[in-house]
Design a protein around this motif. Structure first.
Motif, PDB file in Angstrom:
ATOM      1  N   PHE A 102       0.803  -1.223   0.000  1.00  0.00           N
ATOM      2  CA  PHE A 102       0.000   0.000   0.000  1.00  0.00           C
ATOM      3  C   PHE A 102       0.841   1.282   0.000  1.00  0.00           C
ATOM      4  O   PHE A 102       0.400   2.307  -0.510  1.00  0.00           O
ATOM      5  CB  PHE A 102      -0.939   0.017   1.212  1.00  0.00           C
ATOM      6  N   GLN A 103       2.030   1.246   0.588  1.00  0.00           N
ATOM      7  CA  GLN A 103       2.837   2.463   0.670  1.00  0.00           C
ATOM      8  C   GLN A 103       4.031   2.454  -0.286  1.00  0.00           C
ATOM      9  O   GLN A 103       4.664   3.492  -0.466  1.00  0.00           O
ATOM     10  CB  GLN A 103       3.325   2.663   2.107  1.00  0.00           C
ATOM     11  N   PHE A 104       4.360   1.302  -0.841  1.00  0.00           N
ATOM     12  CA  PHE A 104       5.507   1.170  -1.751  1.00  0.00           C
ATOM     13  C   PHE A 104       6.781   1.738  -1.118  1.00  0.00           C
ATOM     14  O   PHE A 104       7.619   2.336  -1.800  1.00  0.00           O
ATOM     15  CB  PHE A 104       5.226   1.870  -3.088  1.00  0.00           C
ATOM     16  N   ASP A 105       6.890   1.541   0.191  1.00  0.00           N
ATOM     17  CA  ASP A 105       8.020   2.096   0.945  1.00  0.00           C
ATOM     18  C   ASP A 105       9.090   1.015   1.116  1.00  0.00           C
ATOM     19  O   ASP A 105       9.175   0.349   2.156  1.00  0.00           O
ATOM     20  CB  ASP A 105       7.533   2.604   2.307  1.00  0.00           C
ATOM     21  N   LEU A 106       9.904   0.840   0.084  1.00  0.00           N
ATOM     22  CA  LEU A 106      10.918  -0.216   0.098  1.00  0.00           C
ATOM     23  C   LEU A 106      11.973   0.043   1.171  1.00  0.00           C
ATOM     24  O   LEU A 106      12.492  -0.897   1.788  1.00  0.00           O
ATOM     25  CB  LEU A 106      11.578  -0.312  -1.282  1.00  0.00           C
ATOM     26  N   LYS A 107      12.266   1.307   1.437  1.00  0.00           N
ATOM     27  CA  LYS A 107      13.285   1.651   2.429  1.00  0.00           C
ATOM     28  C   LYS A 107      12.877   1.177   3.822  1.00  0.00           C
ATOM     29  O   LYS A 107      13.667   0.536   4.523  1.00  0.00           O
ATOM     30  CB  LYS A 107      13.503   3.163   2.420  1.00  0.00           C
ATOM     31  N   ARG A 108      11.661   1.492   4.232  1.00  0.00           N
ATOM     32  CA  ARG A 108      11.171   1.051   5.552  1.00  0.00           C
ATOM     33  C   ARG A 108      10.964  -0.452   5.578  1.00  0.00           C
ATOM     34  O   ARG A 108      11.175  -1.109   6.592  1.00  0.00           O
ATOM     35  CB  ARG A 108       9.862   1.766   5.906  1.00  0.00           C
ATOM     36  N   PHE A 109      10.529  -1.008   4.446  1.00  0.00           N
ATOM     37  CA  PHE A 109      10.334  -2.450   4.331  1.00  0.00           C
ATOM     38  C   PHE A 109      11.624  -3.199   4.661  1.00  0.00           C
ATOM     39  O   PHE A 109      11.621  -4.170   5.418  1.00  0.00           O
ATOM     40  CB  PHE A 109       9.857  -2.785   2.914  1.00  0.00           C
ATOM     41  N   LEU A 110      12.721  -2.739   4.121  1.00  0.00           N
ATOM     42  CA  LEU A 110      14.003  -3.414   4.314  1.00  0.00           C
ATOM     43  C   LEU A 110      14.596  -3.191   5.701  1.00  0.00           C
ATOM     44  O   LEU A 110      15.525  -3.891   6.102  1.00  0.00           O
ATOM     45  CB  LEU A 110      14.996  -2.954   3.247  1.00  0.00           C
ATOM     46  N   LYS A 111      14.060  -2.230   6.446  1.00  0.00           N
ATOM     47  CA  LYS A 111      14.568  -1.940   7.792  1.00  0.00           C
ATOM     48  C   LYS A 111      13.865  -2.740   8.883  1.00  0.00           C
ATOM     49  O   LYS A 111      14.232  -2.638  10.052  1.00  0.00           O
ATOM     50  CB  LYS A 111      14.414  -0.440   8.094  1.00  0.00           C
ATOM     51  N   GLN A 112      12.854  -3.533   8.535  1.00  0.00           N
ATOM     52  CA  GLN A 112      12.054  -4.216   9.548  1.00  0.00           C
ATOM     53  C   GLN A 112      12.862  -5.300  10.254  1.00  0.00           C
ATOM     54  O   GLN A 112      13.339  -6.252   9.633  1.00  0.00           O
ATOM     55  CB  GLN A 112      10.805  -4.824   8.908  1.00  0.00           C
ATOM     56  N   THR A 113      13.007  -5.136  11.555  1.00  0.00           N
ATOM     57  CA  THR A 113      13.832  -6.039  12.359  1.00  0.00           C
ATOM     58  C   THR A 113      13.326  -7.473  12.305  1.00  0.00           C
ATOM     59  O   THR A 113      14.110  -8.421  12.235  1.00  0.00           O
ATOM     60  CB  THR A 113      13.882  -5.550  13.814  1.00  0.00           C
ATOM     61  N   GLN A 114      12.003  -7.647  12.356  1.00  0.00           N
ATOM     62  CA  GLN A 114      11.442  -9.001  12.296  1.00  0.00           C
ATOM     63  C   GLN A 114      11.845  -9.724  11.022  1.00  0.00           C
ATOM     64  O   GLN A 114      12.118 -10.926  11.037  1.00  0.00           O
ATOM     65  CB  GLN A 114       9.910  -8.944  12.367  1.00  0.00           C
TER      66      GLN A 114
END
Length: 504
Positions: free
Chosen positions: A269-281
């Protein structure tokens, strides 16, 4: 009766309408395959659920919003009650189907077997009483898969979307062990987005299976159970006989189901690849998966690479599908799977287990303690999560919650293994008993051969209890058990207050 308790019982009545809706959605399968003998049991489930629900709904009229404690109890009871109503199709069809046509159907003539299958389905576990799921009617094959699909996203997630409950939506959402919400939006918006993701991914999974050469019926069922990380199959050997291409596709689908809906939202929904790749889980999940795969490749090189990766993914994603006979595995690689099952999927996904987010926080807590020793001048060692520096209070709360869940999980696993060993006696090895206990508690569905229709009756009840405990991550059940004491204490406190007011 107190208004809050009356409201609680009224909402129970609303929730009891859900099995009727699920029965209606099962009608197309019954009609398509002309299994008219299944109409009676499904209609019976619908009538009993609607009748009981309406009785509760009209007997209890209060509309007061209830406390957080009662919201947790509602969630715990909802999972139990829906599973109990789910028994009716299994038991009813076993009694009404033409005799001698379905070789495995007599298994469900034993009520405890029907109960076990229903609990396993709705908790998204996948342990089964059947040796060959292909030897039961299509309507029951569908019911097993459909219950796992619903169980994957959650009963309360369904109720919050369709029913107007008098419990706060946010409390119910959190009580079902979900914590992520869309920022600056009501929790209902989060639930709707999760449903869109879940339905969309399910349809894509079914189509991918179908175009990869899987027959449509198998694609339909496996698309639901693989994404829902359930583990029920409609074939005699799960995924053993499928091509390497389908096995590889299933690994991808299981991973999708095991990743948190928050992470999917960032991408879809947000196309936020930067935040996606930062997810600790996400980092921890793939670290556990790659590390376990390399370890299995080293200690069990006799097995093919695709099968090792498939089983490692199935265990960590808590899916329960398999491509090999796990009862023939040596102890060391089987123990690796036990560890993966306990680690589990992401929090806020369709998967079970302790969850990678808790191990992430626990690891960061240990690292924080080490840093405090080396840098005592720092009042609070800094901790980052999802690429953000966390406030000390939030950090301490998350570390404490992770420690609490880990402690409860270890205690439950220990007692569960002990009592299961008492139930099955010396017919199985310790590691087999530990394996199936961990599988039930983590809602996985993999088995070394211990779980089945031939196991002692008390063992079936025990594993059913563990599946229920694991689905609600234990804490909700603890609250349910001690709730009568707190409700009594609250009632006494109110009476004392009223008495004090009268005296003054």
């Amino acid at each position: 009766m107190e208004p809050s308790l009356s409201t609680f019982l009224r909402d129970i009545g609303k929730l009891l309408h859900i099995p009727a809706g699920l029965a209606i959605l099962s009608l197309p399968v019954i009609i398509s395959y002309s299994e008219w003998f299944a109409l009676g049991p499904f209609a019976g489930m619908a009538l009993v659920s609607v009748g009981t629900g309406q009785l509760f709904f009209y007997l209890f009229k209060a509309e007061k919003e209830t406390s957080k404690g009662l919201s947790v109890i509602l969630v715990a009871l909802a999972w139990l009650l829906i599973s109990l109503f789910g028994i009716i199709p299994f038991y009813g069809i076993a009694l009404t189907a033409p005799p001698g046509v379905y070789a495995q159907l007599p298994v469900f003539e034993v009520l405890v077997n029907s109960m076990f299958e229903s609990v396993s389905g709705f908790t998204g576990t996948g342990l089964t009483m059947l040796d060959d799921p292909s030897e039961i009617p299509y309507s029951l094959q569908w019911w097993r898969s459909f219950s796992e699909w619903i169980g994957g996203i959650g009963v309360i997630m369904l109720a919050s979307l369709l029913l107007k409950l008098n419990h706060d939506d946010e409390r119910l959402y959190h009580a079902e062990t979900r914590h992520w919400e869309i920022k600056d939006a009501p929790v209902t918006a989060t639930i709707q987005k999760i449903w869109w993701i879940y339905i969309g991914y399910t349809l894509v999974s079914i189509l991918l299976y179908y175009f990869s050469g899987m027959p449509f019926w198998e694609a339909l069922n496996h698309g639901m159970t693989a994404l829902g990380t359930g583990g029920f199959s409609v074939t005699s050997n799960s995924f053993t006989d499928y091509t390497t291409q389908i096995k590889a596709l299933t690994i991808l689908i299981m991973v999708m189901g095991a990743i948190a809906f928050k992470i999917h939202y960032l991408l879809v929904f947000q196309f936020d690849l930067k935040r996606f790749l930062k997810q600790t889980q996400l980092h921890y999940f793939f670290f556990f998966l790659v590390a376990a795969f390399c370890l299995l490749l080293w200690i069990y090189p006799e097995l093919s690479i695709i099968d090792l990766l498939f089983q490692a993914t199935s265990a960590l994603a808590t899916c329960g599908l398999n491509t090999v006979e796990l009862g023939l595995w040596p102890m060391a690689p089987a123990f690796v799977l036990v560890i993966l099952m306990l680690l589990g999927a992401n929090a806020g996904s369709t998967g079970g287990g302790i969850k990678t987010v808790r191990f992430a926080w626990f690891a960061k807590g240990i690292w924080r303690s080490i840093k405090q020793v080396w840098f005592p001048e720092e009042k609070e060692a800094k901790v980052t999560f999802d690429g953000e520096m966390k406030e000390p209070r939030e950090m301490r709360n998350n570390i404490q919650q992770a420690a609490n869940v880990l402690f409860l999980w270890v205690i439950t696993l220990t007692f569960g293994t002990f009592f299961l060993s008492l139930s099955v006696g010396d017919d199985y090895t310790f590691y087999q008993i530990l394996f199936d206990t961990a599988s039930a508690l983590s809602n996985v569905g993999l088995s070394t051969g211990l779980t089945g229709a031939g196991m002692p009756e008390n063992a079936k009840y025990l594993l059913s209890l563990l599946m229920w405990l694991g689905r609600l991550e234990i804490m909700a059940i603890v609250i349910l058990i001690i709730s009568p004491f707190y409700l009594l204490k609250s009632k006494v406190a109110v009476k004392r207050k009223e008495k004090s007011v009268l005296q003054n």
